[in-house]
Write a protein that holds these residues in place. Structure first.
Motif, PDB file in Angstrom:
ATOM      1  N   GLY A 118     -19.606  15.462  30.747  1.00 37.52           N
ATOM      2  CA  GLY A 118     -19.730  14.360  29.812  1.00 37.52           C
ATOM      3  C   GLY A 118     -21.129  13.814  29.671  1.00 37.52           C
ATOM      4  O   GLY A 118     -21.328  12.778  29.019  1.00 37.52           O
ATOM      5  N   THR A 119     -22.111  14.474  30.295  1.00 34.53           N
ATOM      6  CA  THR A 119     -23.496  13.999  30.219  1.00 34.53           C
ATOM      7  C   THR A 119     -24.425  15.184  29.984  1.00 34.53           C
ATOM      8  O   THR A 119     -23.997  16.335  29.944  1.00 34.53           O
ATOM      9  CB  THR A 119     -23.924  13.289  31.518  1.00 34.53           C
ATOM     10  OG1 THR A 119     -24.172  14.284  32.533  1.00 34.53           O
ATOM     11  CG2 THR A 119     -22.854  12.330  32.011  1.00 34.53           C
ATOM     12  N   ASP A 120     -25.716  14.873  29.833  1.00 39.21           N
ATOM     13  CA  ASP A 120     -26.728  15.917  29.765  1.00 39.21           C
ATOM     14  C   ASP A 120     -27.551  15.954  31.052  1.00 39.21           C
ATOM     15  O   ASP A 120     -28.692  16.412  31.075  1.00 39.21           O
ATOM     16  CB  ASP A 120     -27.645  15.715  28.550  1.00 39.21           C
ATOM     17  CG  ASP A 120     -28.354  14.359  28.576  1.00 39.21           C
ATOM     18  OD1 ASP A 120     -28.091  13.572  29.509  1.00 39.21           O
ATOM     19  OD2 ASP A 120     -29.150  14.101  27.658  1.00 39.21           O
ATOM     20  N   VAL A 121     -26.954  15.466  32.149  1.00 39.13           N
ATOM     21  CA  VAL A 121     -27.628  15.430  33.446  1.00 39.13           C
ATOM     22  C   VAL A 121     -27.387  16.752  34.176  1.00 39.13           C
ATOM     23  O   VAL A 121     -26.235  17.101  34.469  1.00 39.13           O
ATOM     24  CB  VAL A 121     -27.112  14.263  34.302  1.00 39.13           C
ATOM     25  CG1 VAL A 121     -27.785  14.271  35.675  1.00 39.13           C
ATOM     26  CG2 VAL A 121     -27.342  12.933  33.598  1.00 39.13           C
ATOM     27  N   PRO A 122     -28.444  17.501  34.487  1.00 41.77           N
ATOM     28  CA  PRO A 122     -28.258  18.771  35.198  1.00 41.77           C
ATOM     29  C   PRO A 122     -27.878  18.535  36.666  1.00 41.77           C
ATOM     30  O   PRO A 122     -28.302  17.564  37.288  1.00 41.77           O
ATOM     31  CB  PRO A 122     -29.623  19.450  35.084  1.00 41.77           C
ATOM     32  CG  PRO A 122     -30.587  18.323  34.918  1.00 41.77           C
ATOM     33  CD  PRO A 122     -29.853  17.253  34.147  1.00 41.77           C
ATOM     34  N   VAL A 123     -27.080  19.427  37.193  1.00 44.57           N
ATOM     35  CA  VAL A 123     -26.647  19.364  38.597  1.00 44.57           C
ATOM     36  C   VAL A 123     -26.918  20.716  39.249  1.00 44.57           C
ATOM     37  O   VAL A 123     -26.556  21.760  38.691  1.00 44.57           O
ATOM     38  CB  VAL A 123     -25.142  19.023  38.707  1.00 44.57           C
ATOM     39  CG1 VAL A 123     -24.703  19.031  40.165  1.00 44.57           C
ATOM     40  CG2 VAL A 123     -24.854  17.666  38.079  1.00 44.57           C
ATOM     41  N   TRP A 124     -27.558  20.705  40.412  1.00 42.97           N
ATOM     42  CA  TRP A 124     -27.753  21.923  41.185  1.00 42.97           C
ATOM     43  C   TRP A 124     -26.945  21.809  42.473  1.00 42.97           C
ATOM     44  O   TRP A 124     -26.987  20.788  43.165  1.00 42.97           O
ATOM     45  CB  TRP A 124     -29.236  22.127  41.524  1.00 42.97           C
ATOM     46  CG  TRP A 124     -30.064  22.471  40.326  1.00 42.97           C
ATOM     47  CD1 TRP A 124     -30.210  23.682  39.727  1.00 42.97           C
ATOM     48  CD2 TRP A 124     -30.856  21.561  39.557  1.00 42.97           C
ATOM     49  NE1 TRP A 124     -31.036  23.596  38.638  1.00 42.97           N
ATOM     50  CE2 TRP A 124     -31.453  22.313  38.511  1.00 42.97           C
ATOM     51  CE3 TRP A 124     -31.126  20.199  39.643  1.00 42.97           C
ATOM     52  CZ2 TRP A 124     -32.291  21.732  37.562  1.00 42.97           C
ATOM     53  CZ3 TRP A 124     -31.957  19.618  38.700  1.00 42.97           C
ATOM     54  CH2 TRP A 124     -32.534  20.385  37.682  1.00 42.97           C
ATOM     55  N   LEU A 125     -26.222  22.847  42.796  1.00 48.13           N
ATOM     56  CA  LEU A 125     -25.402  22.879  44.002  1.00 48.13           C
ATOM     57  C   LEU A 125     -26.023  23.830  45.017  1.00 48.13           C
ATOM     58  O   LEU A 125     -26.492  24.914  44.659  1.00 48.13           O
ATOM     59  CB  LEU A 125     -23.979  23.334  43.676  1.00 48.13           C
ATOM     60  CG  LEU A 125     -23.236  22.498  42.626  1.00 48.13           C
ATOM     61  CD1 LEU A 125     -21.859  23.079  42.365  1.00 48.13           C
ATOM     62  CD2 LEU A 125     -23.105  21.047  43.086  1.00 48.13           C
ATOM     63  N   VAL A 126     -26.027  23.422  46.264  1.00 47.66           N
ATOM     64  CA  VAL A 126     -26.546  24.260  47.337  1.00 47.66           C
ATOM     65  C   VAL A 126     -25.419  25.171  47.824  1.00 47.66           C
ATOM     66  O   VAL A 126     -24.388  24.679  48.298  1.00 47.66           O
ATOM     67  CB  VAL A 126     -27.083  23.399  48.493  1.00 47.66           C
ATOM     68  CG1 VAL A 126     -27.535  24.289  49.647  1.00 47.66           C
ATOM     69  CG2 VAL A 126     -28.235  22.525  48.009  1.00 47.66           C
ATOM     70  N   ASP A 127     -25.611  26.467  47.696  1.00 45.37           N
ATOM     71  CA  ASP A 127     -24.581  27.438  48.074  1.00 45.37           C
ATOM     72  C   ASP A 127     -24.953  28.057  49.420  1.00 45.37           C
ATOM     73  O   ASP A 127     -25.879  28.861  49.515  1.00 45.37           O
ATOM     74  CB  ASP A 127     -24.471  28.518  46.992  1.00 45.37           C
ATOM     75  CG  ASP A 127     -23.360  29.515  47.304  1.00 45.37           C
ATOM     76  OD1 ASP A 127     -22.459  29.171  48.098  1.00 45.37           O
ATOM     77  OD2 ASP A 127     -23.385  30.632  46.749  1.00 45.37           O
ATOM     78  N   MET A 128     -24.238  27.661  50.471  1.00 44.07           N
ATOM     79  CA  MET A 128     -24.481  28.186  51.813  1.00 44.07           C
ATOM     80  C   MET A 128     -23.143  28.589  52.434  1.00 44.07           C
ATOM     81  O   MET A 128     -22.554  27.842  53.223  1.00 44.07           O
ATOM     82  CB  MET A 128     -25.165  27.129  52.696  1.00 44.07           C
ATOM     83  CG  MET A 128     -26.579  26.774  52.294  1.00 44.07           C
ATOM     84  SD  MET A 128     -27.268  25.557  53.459  1.00 44.07           S
ATOM     85  CE  MET A 128     -28.989  25.570  52.960  1.00 44.07           C
ATOM     86  N   PRO A 129     -22.624  29.741  52.073  1.00 48.59           N
ATOM     87  CA  PRO A 129     -21.294  30.144  52.563  1.00 48.59           C
ATOM     88  C   PRO A 129     -21.168  30.110  54.081  1.00 48.59           C
ATOM     89  O   PRO A 129     -20.114  29.740  54.615  1.00 48.59           O
ATOM     90  CB  PRO A 129     -21.158  31.580  52.026  1.00 48.59           C
ATOM     91  CG  PRO A 129     -22.033  31.607  50.819  1.00 48.59           C
ATOM     92  CD  PRO A 129     -23.203  30.729  51.157  1.00 48.59           C
ATOM     93  N   ARG A 130     -22.238  30.491  54.780  1.00 43.90           N
ATOM     94  CA  ARG A 130     -22.166  30.513  56.243  1.00 43.90           C
ATOM     95  C   ARG A 130     -21.817  29.142  56.805  1.00 43.90           C
ATOM     96  O   ARG A 130     -21.084  29.025  57.801  1.00 43.90           O
ATOM     97  CB  ARG A 130     -23.511  30.974  56.813  1.00 43.90           C
ATOM     98  CG  ARG A 130     -23.586  30.896  58.338  1.00 43.90           C
ATOM     99  CD  ARG A 130     -24.987  31.201  58.834  1.00 43.90           C
ATOM    100  NE  ARG A 130     -25.084  31.034  60.279  1.00 43.90           N
ATOM    101  CZ  ARG A 130     -26.216  31.073  60.965  1.00 43.90           C
ATOM    102  NH1 ARG A 130     -27.371  31.292  60.325  1.00 43.90           N
ATOM    103  NH2 ARG A 130     -26.223  30.894  62.281  1.00 43.90           N
TER     104      ARG A 130
END
Length: 419
Positions: A4-16
């Protein structure tokens, strides 16, 4: 993008470290993950890389906003960067400090200079939360009263001296409610909607709730409680007064999960008083909304409460909160004293001391007011008129961000402090 926004989101992917059953902090057995220090140290280092423009994206922040001990290493590690962004560190609950043995400090290969009273050392242990409290440019808590309370030994968790030293950079900002989700006029979890101008839907929701949880279809006042069943939330107080409550002309519905000893007592009491007390173990979002909407009163006898949201939801739904006057509860609920009733500002019942006598007295006061329809209607109208949306809170954070930027511009790092 944030929905619902134009705010970018980055997720940290650390499966371990994070791809596992259970929750982000606790295992399926409701116990701390034994490698939490390693998990959140790895996360902190990833945040530092992103914050310093080394995250593989053409962007770096002006301010890094960290929350609770899990991110406490971020401000500490950023101080070693040549041009770090400003940092804000928010304490949601000082009781959780991220404490680990001294050996863990070396295992994480943290900079040696971080060990010490003016760093991450806390009575011989490694304290993640001290990283945020010592090195954050600005500190916040989730209510103004809680910001004052943690400056004193009773709620300072051994860190009150440090917090008093940094109190000039500490602010309390209330959490806000999302009224797109918590609004009795539009709530998707309700079959019957209502507003302060027409409460018929509230009465219908109460009847529906009584049927759903197996309580008698009574006109008696219905009290609700939704939350974690732990000592902090005042469960011992509630258990102590439960026999007295059940001798009164009222009903009680409790939704929550927590310590087995509390669940056991509530299950036994519900079995003995099936038409008066309903206990649902676990969490059900739809039922939580219906309790907020259908109950007449809402119990929050918390021993301490950094902010609390259920009392804010209760106000919007015209469900009069009965609260212990601490933290965010004190900041959001206006007691039904004679003066406040006369002034037309009362929105709930507030008791000062965390004792069974004080709690049952507050309930009795509420029951007395419930028996005065005009007075009770006025309190409901006052409660539903309160605005604890994110608008004001967001402005508060913007002000803190500006202060943090100014701090960073004027100094290469926060002042050194001792616990």
């Amino acid at each position: 993008m944030l929905p619902g926004t134009d705010v970018p989101v980055w997720l940290v992917d650390m499966p371990r470290w994070f791809e596992r059953n259970g929750g982000p902090y606790l295992s399926e057995k409701n116990q701390d993950w034994p490698d939490n220090a390693q998990r959140f140290a790895a996360f902190a280092r990833a945040v530092v890389e992103l914050a310093c423009g080394r995250g593989g994206i053409a962007w770096s922040p002006d301010v890094v906003h960290c929350n609770d001990w899990q991110t406490g290493l971020v401000p500490a590690l950023l101080q070693y960067e040549p041009s770090p962004p400003a940092t804000v560190f928010t304490v949601h609950n000082l009781a959780y400090q991220g404490l680990f043995p001294h050996d863990t400090f070396h295992e994480l290969a943290l900079p040696p200079l971080l060990w010490g009273l003016d760093g991450l050392e806390f009575y011989g242990q490694l304290s993640f939360i001290k990283g945020g409290l010592v090195f954050g440019d600005r500190l916040t808590t989730v209510s103004p009263t809680y910001a004052r309370e943690i400056l004193e030994p009773e709620q300072g968790g051994g860190l009150d001296g440090l917090l008093r030293h940094r109190s000039g950079r500490l602010a309390g900002i209330l959490n806000g409610a999302d009224y797109t989700l918590w609004n009795p006029a539009t709530d998707v979890c309700l079959d019957h909607h209502f507003s302060s101008r027409s409460l018929a839907g509230k009465a219908m929701t109460k009847r529906q709730l009584q049927r759903q949880i197996g309580l008698s279809q009574s006109n008696e006042p219905l009290l609700g409680l939704v939350g974690r069943l732990v000592e902090q939330k005042g469960l011992e107080l509630l258990i102590d007064v439960l026999p007295q409550l059940l001798r009164r002309s009222l009903q009680l519905v409790i939704l929550g999960k927590g310590e087995a000893r509390f669940e056991r007592v509530l299950q036994q009491a519900a079995a003995s008083h099936p038409r008066q007390l309903a206990f649902v173990s676990g969490y059900d979002e739809r039922l939580a909304h219906r309790i907020e909407a259908g109950a007449d009163m809402f119990l929050m006898p918390s021993l301490y409460e950094p902010c609390g949201l259920n009392q804010i939801y209760s106000l919007r739904y015209g469900t009069i909160p009965i609260v212990h006057g601490v933290g965010g509860l004190a900041d959001t609920v206006v007691d039904a004293s004679l003066a406040n009733l006369k002034a037309g500002t009362a929105t709930g019942l507030v008791f000062a001391e965390p004792t069974p006598v004080a709690l049952i007295t507050a309930v009795d006061r509420a029951l007395g007011l419930y028996g005065q329809p005009n007075v009770w209607a006025g309190m409901i109208e006052n409660a539903m008129a309160q605005d604890f949306s994110w608008t004001k809170s967001a402005q508060g954070y913007l002000d803190v961000y500006q202060s943090a930027l100014a701090d960073r511009a004027g100094s290469s790092r926060p002042v050194s402090v001792s616990a």
